[in-house]
Design a protein around this motif. Structure first.
Motif, PDB file in Angstrom:
ATOM      1  N   MET A 228      -5.709  14.674  -1.062  1.00 25.76           N
ATOM      2  CA  MET A 228      -7.064  14.225  -1.342  1.00 25.76           C
ATOM      3  C   MET A 228      -7.941  15.388  -1.810  1.00 25.76           C
ATOM      4  O   MET A 228      -7.848  16.498  -1.293  1.00 25.76           O
ATOM      5  N   ASN A 229      -8.799  15.120  -2.813  1.00 21.70           N
ATOM      6  CA  ASN A 229      -9.775  16.125  -3.248  1.00 21.70           C
ATOM      7  C   ASN A 229     -11.192  15.600  -3.010  1.00 21.70           C
ATOM      8  O   ASN A 229     -11.387  14.586  -2.340  1.00 21.70           O
ATOM      9  N   GLU A 230     -12.185  16.273  -3.570  1.00 25.81           N
ATOM     10  CA  GLU A 230     -13.575  15.937  -3.260  1.00 25.81           C
ATOM     11  C   GLU A 230     -13.993  14.571  -3.799  1.00 25.81           C
ATOM     12  O   GLU A 230     -14.991  13.998  -3.355  1.00 25.81           O
ATOM     13  N   GLN A 231     -13.261  14.035  -4.767  1.00 28.56           N
ATOM     14  CA  GLN A 231     -13.529  12.686  -5.269  1.00 28.56           C
ATOM     15  C   GLN A 231     -12.402  11.729  -4.869  1.00 28.56           C
ATOM     16  O   GLN A 231     -12.135  10.775  -5.575  1.00 28.56           O
ATOM     17  N   CYS A 232     -11.785  11.994  -3.764  1.00 27.98           N
ATOM     18  CA  CYS A 232     -10.607  11.278  -3.278  1.00 27.98           C
ATOM     19  C   CYS A 232      -9.401  11.642  -4.119  1.00 27.98           C
ATOM     20  O   CYS A 232      -8.436  12.190  -3.610  1.00 27.98           O
ATOM     21  N   GLY A 233      -9.442  11.325  -5.412  1.00 26.25           N
ATOM     22  CA  GLY A 233      -8.384  11.774  -6.306  1.00 26.25           C
ATOM     23  C   GLY A 233      -7.045  11.114  -6.089  1.00 26.25           C
ATOM     24  O   GLY A 233      -6.022  11.608  -6.572  1.00 26.25           O
ATOM     25  N   LEU A 234      -7.029   9.990  -5.370  1.00 26.34           N
ATOM     26  CA  LEU A 234      -5.778   9.312  -5.052  1.00 26.34           C
ATOM     27  C   LEU A 234      -5.889   7.815  -5.315  1.00 26.34           C
ATOM     28  O   LEU A 234      -6.915   7.199  -5.011  1.00 26.34           O
ATOM     29  N   LEU A 235      -4.841   7.255  -5.876  1.00 25.09           N
ATOM     30  CA  LEU A 235      -4.607   5.821  -5.875  1.00 25.09           C
ATOM     31  C   LEU A 235      -3.250   5.637  -5.218  1.00 25.09           C
ATOM     32  O   LEU A 235      -2.214   5.955  -5.809  1.00 25.09           O
ATOM     33  N   VAL A 236      -3.249   5.182  -3.981  1.00 26.20           N
ATOM     34  CA  VAL A 236      -2.007   5.057  -3.230  1.00 26.20           C
ATOM     35  C   VAL A 236      -1.497   3.629  -3.356  1.00 26.20           C
ATOM     36  O   VAL A 236      -2.186   2.675  -2.987  1.00 26.20           O
ATOM     37  N   ASN A 237      -0.295   3.511  -3.887  1.00 25.52           N
ATOM     38  CA  ASN A 237       0.280   2.195  -4.163  1.00 25.52           C
ATOM     39  C   ASN A 237       1.180   1.725  -3.016  1.00 25.52           C
ATOM     40  O   ASN A 237       1.978   2.477  -2.474  1.00 25.52           O
ATOM     41  N   SER A 238       1.014   0.464  -2.682  1.00 31.15           N
ATOM     42  CA  SER A 238       1.950  -0.208  -1.777  1.00 31.15           C
ATOM     43  C   SER A 238       2.320  -1.536  -2.414  1.00 31.15           C
ATOM     44  O   SER A 238       1.440  -2.297  -2.825  1.00 31.15           O
ATOM     45  N   SER A 239       3.586  -1.815  -2.499  1.00 32.64           N
ATOM     46  CA  SER A 239       4.057  -3.042  -3.149  1.00 32.64           C
ATOM     47  C   SER A 239       4.708  -3.970  -2.142  1.00 32.64           C
ATOM     48  O   SER A 239       4.084  -4.878  -1.606  1.00 32.64           O
ATOM     49  N   ARG A 240       5.981  -3.729  -1.835  1.00 35.30           N
ATOM     50  CA  ARG A 240       6.753  -4.664  -1.017  1.00 35.30           C
ATOM     51  C   ARG A 240       6.168  -4.881   0.367  1.00 35.30           C
ATOM     52  O   ARG A 240       6.193  -6.004   0.894  1.00 35.30           O
ATOM     53  N   ALA A 241       5.638  -3.818   0.986  1.00 41.26           N
ATOM     54  CA  ALA A 241       5.113  -3.948   2.340  1.00 41.26           C
ATOM     55  C   ALA A 241       3.931  -4.895   2.411  1.00 41.26           C
ATOM     56  O   ALA A 241       3.631  -5.436   3.485  1.00 41.26           O
ATOM     57  N   ILE A 242       3.263  -5.118   1.277  1.00 37.59           N
ATOM     58  CA  ILE A 242       2.120  -6.031   1.236  1.00 37.59           C
ATOM     59  C   ILE A 242       2.524  -7.382   0.673  1.00 37.59           C
ATOM     60  O   ILE A 242       2.356  -8.419   1.308  1.00 37.59           O
ATOM     61  N   ILE A 243       3.102  -7.390  -0.520  1.00 36.42           N
ATOM     62  CA  ILE A 243       3.279  -8.682  -1.196  1.00 36.42           C
ATOM     63  C   ILE A 243       4.409  -9.511  -0.590  1.00 36.42           C
ATOM     64  O   ILE A 243       4.415 -10.742  -0.726  1.00 36.42           O
ATOM     65  N   TYR A 244       5.367  -8.849   0.091  1.00 36.86           N
ATOM     66  CA  TYR A 244       6.456  -9.588   0.737  1.00 36.86           C
ATOM     67  C   TYR A 244       6.366  -9.521   2.262  1.00 36.86           C
ATOM     68  O   TYR A 244       7.379  -9.621   2.957  1.00 36.86           O
ATOM     69  N   ALA A 245       5.155  -9.386   2.776  1.00 41.75           N
ATOM     70  CA  ALA A 245       4.979  -9.310   4.225  1.00 41.75           C
ATOM     71  C   ALA A 245       5.324 -10.633   4.912  1.00 41.75           C
ATOM     72  O   ALA A 245       5.578 -10.660   6.117  1.00 41.75           O
ATOM     73  N   ASP A 246       5.336 -11.715   4.139  1.00 46.77           N
ATOM     74  CA  ASP A 246       5.631 -13.028   4.707  1.00 46.77           C
ATOM     75  C   ASP A 246       6.227 -13.911   3.607  1.00 46.77           C
ATOM     76  O   ASP A 246       5.906 -13.730   2.419  1.00 46.77           O
ATOM     77  N   HIS A 247       7.097 -14.839   3.991  1.00 50.71           N
ATOM     78  CA  HIS A 247       7.746 -15.699   3.001  1.00 50.71           C
ATOM     79  C   HIS A 247       7.489 -17.179   3.257  1.00 50.71           C
ATOM     80  O   HIS A 247       8.157 -18.034   2.693  1.00 50.71           O
ATOM     81  N   THR A 248       6.500 -17.463   4.076  1.00 52.74           N
ATOM     82  CA  THR A 248       6.156 -18.848   4.364  1.00 52.74           C
ATOM     83  C   THR A 248       4.994 -19.288   3.475  1.00 52.74           C
ATOM     84  O   THR A 248       4.541 -18.539   2.606  1.00 52.74           O
ATOM     85  N   THR A 249       4.503 -20.486   3.728  1.00 56.82           N
ATOM     86  CA  THR A 249       3.334 -20.962   2.973  1.00 56.82           C
ATOM     87  C   THR A 249       2.085 -20.164   3.303  1.00 56.82           C
ATOM     88  O   THR A 249       1.072 -20.277   2.612  1.00 56.82           O
TER      89      THR A 249
END
Length: 280
Positions: A228-249
Motif C-alpha cells: 500500500m502507498n499513500e493513495q492506497c495504490g492497490l486493486l486486490v482481486n478475489s474471484s473464486r472465493a467470492i463468486i463461488y462461495a455458494d452453489h444454491t439459489t
C-alpha cells in the motif's frame, strides 16, 4: 476513469476490492443452466450483490472465449450492465494481450473503442511496440504483467542479467519510459509477500492489480502491509472465493457477504494507513 477518480472511489467505499468475474459454465449454480443466458444471469446477480463492497470488476476473457460467440456476448452484456447500473466501477478486461504493433492496435480498438472497458491486462514480453497501441487511448489504462502468482513465475521473471537485475525489475523500469502512473498499472501476485517492497522501489506511485487473494492463498494483510502507498495504490482481486462461495439459489447473497467480509478487512488497512479518517 482517471487515477484520482479511482482513489476517490476507494476512499468513499472504503474498499480496494476487485471482484474477478471468472465465470465458468461448469461451476455456476445448476439451476441457472436452464435459462437463456446463464453466464450473464450469474454475473448480473453477483454484480448486484457485490457492487457496494468493491471498486472494480475483472472479467477474465478466457472464461468467455471458451464458449464462443455466446460467451463473448455474455461478456459484452456484462460490461454494458456494469456501465449502465454501476458507473463508478472500474472495469478491467483480463485478456493478457500483447502482439506486434498492428495486431495490438486491433486488440486496443476492440477493448477501448468497441467494448469500452477502463483497462486491459497486457503482456510485456514483445516490448514497447506491442504495448504502445494500448496507450493511444488517454482515458484508458494498460495493466502490465510484472510479477505473477503462479509457480512458473520463477522460470523467467526472477532471472538476472549480468548486473544482477531481475527481469521483473527490468520490466518495471523500462515500461515507465512508455507511460506514467496516470495510465499504467502493474500486475503483482498476492503470493509474492515481501516482494512488494522490491516492486515499490521501482514503482512507488503506481496502482498494482493484485490477484491471488482467496482461493490462491495470498494474504491480504501482507499485500496491504508491503504494497500500500499513500493513495492506497492497490486493486486486490478475489474471484473464486467470492463468486463461488455458494452453489444454491442463495448464491448471490452469499457472494455479497463474502465480498463484505473482505471489504471490512480492507477498512482496517485503509484506516491504519491514514487514507480514511474512521472505520465504518
Amino acid at each position: 476513469m482517471n487515477k484520482q477518480q479511482l482513489f476517490d472511489n476507494i476512499k468513499r467505499k472504503q474498499s480496494f476490492l476487485c471482484v474477478g468475474l471468472d465465470t465458468d459454465i461448469k461451476k455456476i449454480p445448476p439451476h441457472l443452466l436452464d435459462g437463456e443466458d446463464p453466464i450473464f444471469t450469474f454475473n448480473k446477480a453477483i454484480i448486484d450483490a457485490t457492487a457496494k463492497y468493491c471498486v472494480a470488476y475483472k472479467p477474465n476473457l478466457a472464461f468467455y472465449e471458451s464458449l464462443g460467440m455466446e460467451g463473448m456476448s455474455a461478456f459484452e452484456r456484462t460490461v454494458t450492465y456494469i456501465r449502465e447500473n454501476y458507473p463508478d466501477q472500474f472495469i478491467i478486461a483480463d485478456a493478457k494481450r500483447g502482439d506486434i504493433g498492428n495486431t495490438s492496435e486491433m486488440y486496443a480498438r476492440s477493448f477501448f473503442d468497441h467494448i469500452k472497458v477502463d483497462a486491459v491486462t497486457v503482456a510485456p514480453y514483445m516490448g514497447e511496440d506491442s504495448v504502445k497501441p494500448f496507450l493511444l487511448y488517454p482515458e484508458s489504462w494498460v495493466i502490465l504483467l510484472a510479477l505473477t502468482s503462479n509457480k512458473g513465475s520463477k522460470d523467467f521473471q526472477f532471472t538476472e542479467d549480468a548486473n544482477g537485475e531481475r527481469l521483473f525489475e527490468k520490466v518495471l523500469k523500462k515500461s515507465q519510459e512508455w507511460a506514467t502512473d496516470e495510465q499504467m498499472m502493474y500486475v503483482v501476485g498476492a503470493t509474492q509477500g515481501e516482494m512488494f517492497l522490491d516492486i515499490r522501489k521501482y514503482a512507488p506511485h503506481h496502482f498494482l492489480l493484485v490477484p491471488g487473494v482467496g482461493a490462491q492463498g495470498g494474504s491480504l494483510e501482507e499485500v496491504a502491509r508491503y504494497g500500500m502507498n499513500e493513495q492506497c495504490g492497490l486493486l486486490v482481486n478475489s474471484s473464486r472465493a467470492i463468486i463461488y462461495a455458494d452453489h444454491t439459489t442463495n448464491f448471490a447473497a452469499v457472494a455479497g457477504e463474502a465480498a463484505r467480509e473482505v471489504q471490512q478487512e480492507m477498512v482496517l488497512y485503509l484506516f491504519d494507513k491514514g487514507i480514511i479518517p474512521h472505520k465504518s
